[in-house]
Design an enzyme around this catalytic site. Structure first.
Site, PDB file in Angstrom:
ATOM      1  N   ASP A  19      -1.634  -2.134   4.163  1.00  0.00           N
ATOM      2  CA  ASP A  19      -2.429  -1.925   5.545  1.00  0.00           C
ATOM      3  C   ASP A  19      -2.661  -3.225   6.262  1.00  0.00           C
ATOM      4  O   ASP A  19      -3.639  -3.201   7.160  1.00  0.00           O
ATOM      5  CB  ASP A  19      -3.550  -0.920   5.391  1.00  0.00           C
ATOM      6  N   GLU A  28      -0.871   2.265  -3.593  1.00  0.00           N
ATOM      7  CA  GLU A  28      -1.626   2.489  -2.227  1.00  0.00           C
ATOM      8  C   GLU A  28      -2.818   3.521  -2.815  1.00  0.00           C
ATOM      9  O   GLU A  28      -2.569   4.293  -3.586  1.00  0.00           O
ATOM     10  CB  GLU A  28      -0.655   3.108  -1.460  1.00  0.00           C
TER      11      GLU A  28
END
Length: 493
Positions: free
Chosen positions: A321, A245
């Site tokens: 996401d 991430e």
């Protein structure tokens, strides 16, 4: 010592001996592999999840559309939905511990198309993958994979992988047993090393449960592609990296890792594993040989990665996401509880090699356009490199007889020369000429026959297209963005 203590100690000794014997059996079984005789699928003596269990790091998620990942698994591998009537069908294995029943899919989807709606978790934890919802980076739900777009074979048995075009994605935000926080875990995926791009992000692994970017260290997933925004390795890519991430990491920190090489094996084993202040990347050819370690060491020194903050969702083909600009092909993969040893991973790789992944057999014949009814043709049977292919009234000549090879090439023999259908200059833009050229093994000479009748170039993902949707003799063919027209649909044979 009391009788109960003696009994407990005896049980402990027997258990340790049993575990040692099981581990040895796994290693021997994995190295020996599975065989197929008389056209009947034989169950493997051990599957990769049996190997992990014997190593003390059991699978907590096991996904495959091609085979059972446990020797005793006899349930469904995936589910397909038929476009003609929206009917659903589970696709299982030919026998316990065996290969996918591709014939069941072919029969169910005959005369129409199917998409993959569910990829079942074989671990028993119900960590199934389904259509990804929207997220912070892109709305949803995501597209579902064409069920016939990634044909393959395993020891001669037909099967289908998961073909991820940009916009396609699978997810499970409500899992059981997947690592959270800084808990240790391992994972591997078998991928098509020739099918990738620089989009974000073709991932398989641990992600956010909200489908939003919740910060550094909230993911731990295998990434495959050639994006260079964050980390990258040697050569032009693609590379196996880790999506942690807000960064794709090829090594210790964001940026370049000279030990992370370009890997483009047709069938690629990719592994990522992580533990408190320790993680690693390993990879190898899924058809032969062992694994190489591209990185093994401490977590990145940027804020948020030590300790990690993993959330335990599972993604395939997208970022945490829901970034969904990537492409790739997935055949099988697992996630484990605990940090697997290299010995265990090496035994898993031996099992994968023994599974016998290979391209679908070569076929030959005319490549006939659905819209025009005419054949893909080399003008005047010219052997000149760079001759643009065209459509022409079918007449059965050698210049209209194409062979689809096991490596995805389309070859034609003209004037004594064998040439390949080629995206001119390796270009990928709309309007790129499709020509004949001496075969050189380049990705721009690899083509995919898809279940919807399209033929797409591997690097571009664009369709083999009859210019202007014309039907006249001598109309040239080109690459063009796929849009579903009959001028982009073909049959072989």
């Amino acid at each position: 010592m009391s009788d109960s203590n003696r009994t407990t100690r005896g049980i402990g000794v027997r258990r340790r001996l049993a575990r040692a014997g099981a581990a040895l059996a796994v290693l021997v079984g994995a190295l020996a592999g599975a065989t197929a005789t008389s056209g009947v699928a034989q169950a493997a003596a051990q599957g990769p999840c049996d190997v992990y269990a014997a190593g003390g790091t059991p699978c907590v998620a096991a996904h495959s559309t091609t085979r059972a990942l446990y020797a005793r698994y006899a349930g469904p591998l995936y589910q397909v939905r038929r476009s003609s009537d929206q009917a659903l069908r589970d696709i299982g294995v030919l026998s316990t511990g065996g290969y996918a029943d591709a014939a069941a899919q072919d029969a169910f989807c005959a005369g129409t198309t199917c998409v993959i709606t569910v990829i079942y978790d074989q671990s028993g934890r119900s960590n199934h993958l389904t259509q990804a919802p929207g997220g912070g980076a892109a709305s949803g739900p995501d597209n579902l994979a064409d069920a016939a777009a990634a044909p393959t074979t395993l020891n001669g048995h037909r099967a289908y992988g998961v073909y991820v075009a940009p916009g396609t994605g699978y997810r499970n935000n409500h899992t059981s047993g997947i690592a959270t926080g800084d808990q240790p875990e391992g994972m591997y995926a078998i991928l098509d090393g020739t099918h990738y791009n620089g989009g974000c992000c073709f991932d398989y692994g641990n992600a956010e449960t909200s489908s939003n970017d919740t910060g550094n260290g909230h993911m731990e997933a295998i990434y495959f592609g050639n994006i260079k925004v964050w980390g990258y390795g040697t050569g032009p890519g693609p590379w196996v990296m880790a999506d942690l991430e807000n960064g794709l990491f090829s090594g210790a920190n964001t940026g370049y890792n000279a030990n992370d090489p370009t890997v483009n094996h047709r069938y690629l084993t990719a592994m990522v594993k992580g533990a408190p202040n320790q993680w690693a990347i390993r990879a190898g050819d899924a058809r032969s040989g062992g694994l190489s370690t591209f990185y093994s060491g401490p977590r990145p020194n940027a804020s948020g990665y030590n300790p990690m903050h993993k959330e335990g969702a599972i993604i395939l083909g997208i970022g945490g996401d829901n970034s969904k600009g990537a492409r790739g092909t997935f055949y099988e993969g697992v996630m484990t509880a605990g940090y697997p040893s290299e010995a265990t991973e090496n035994a898993v790789q031996a099992d994968i090699v023994a599974a016998g992944y290979a391209n679908s057999p070569a076929t030959a014949g005319a490549v006939r356009g659905t819209g025009s009814g005419k054949c893909l043709d080399v003008p005047n049977a010219s052997a000149t490199a760079g001759t643009q292919a065209q459509i022409y009234t079918c007449w059965g000549g050698a210049n209209q007889t194409w062979t689809r090879t096991a490596d995805g090439q389309l070859t034609v023999n003209v004037s004594g020369s064998t040439l390949c259908l080629d995206a001119y200059g390796g270009a990928t833009a709309d309007g790129t000429k499709v020509v004949t050229w001496p075969c050189n093994g380049g990705a721009n000479q690899q083509w995919r026959f898809n279940a919807d009748g399209t033929v797409t170039g591997v690097p571009s993902g664009r369709c083999l297209d009859v210019a202007g949707a014309a039907v006249a003799d001598s109309t040239p063919v080109q690459l063009w963005s796929c849009w579903g027209g009959d001028n982009q649909k073909w049959t072989l044979g």
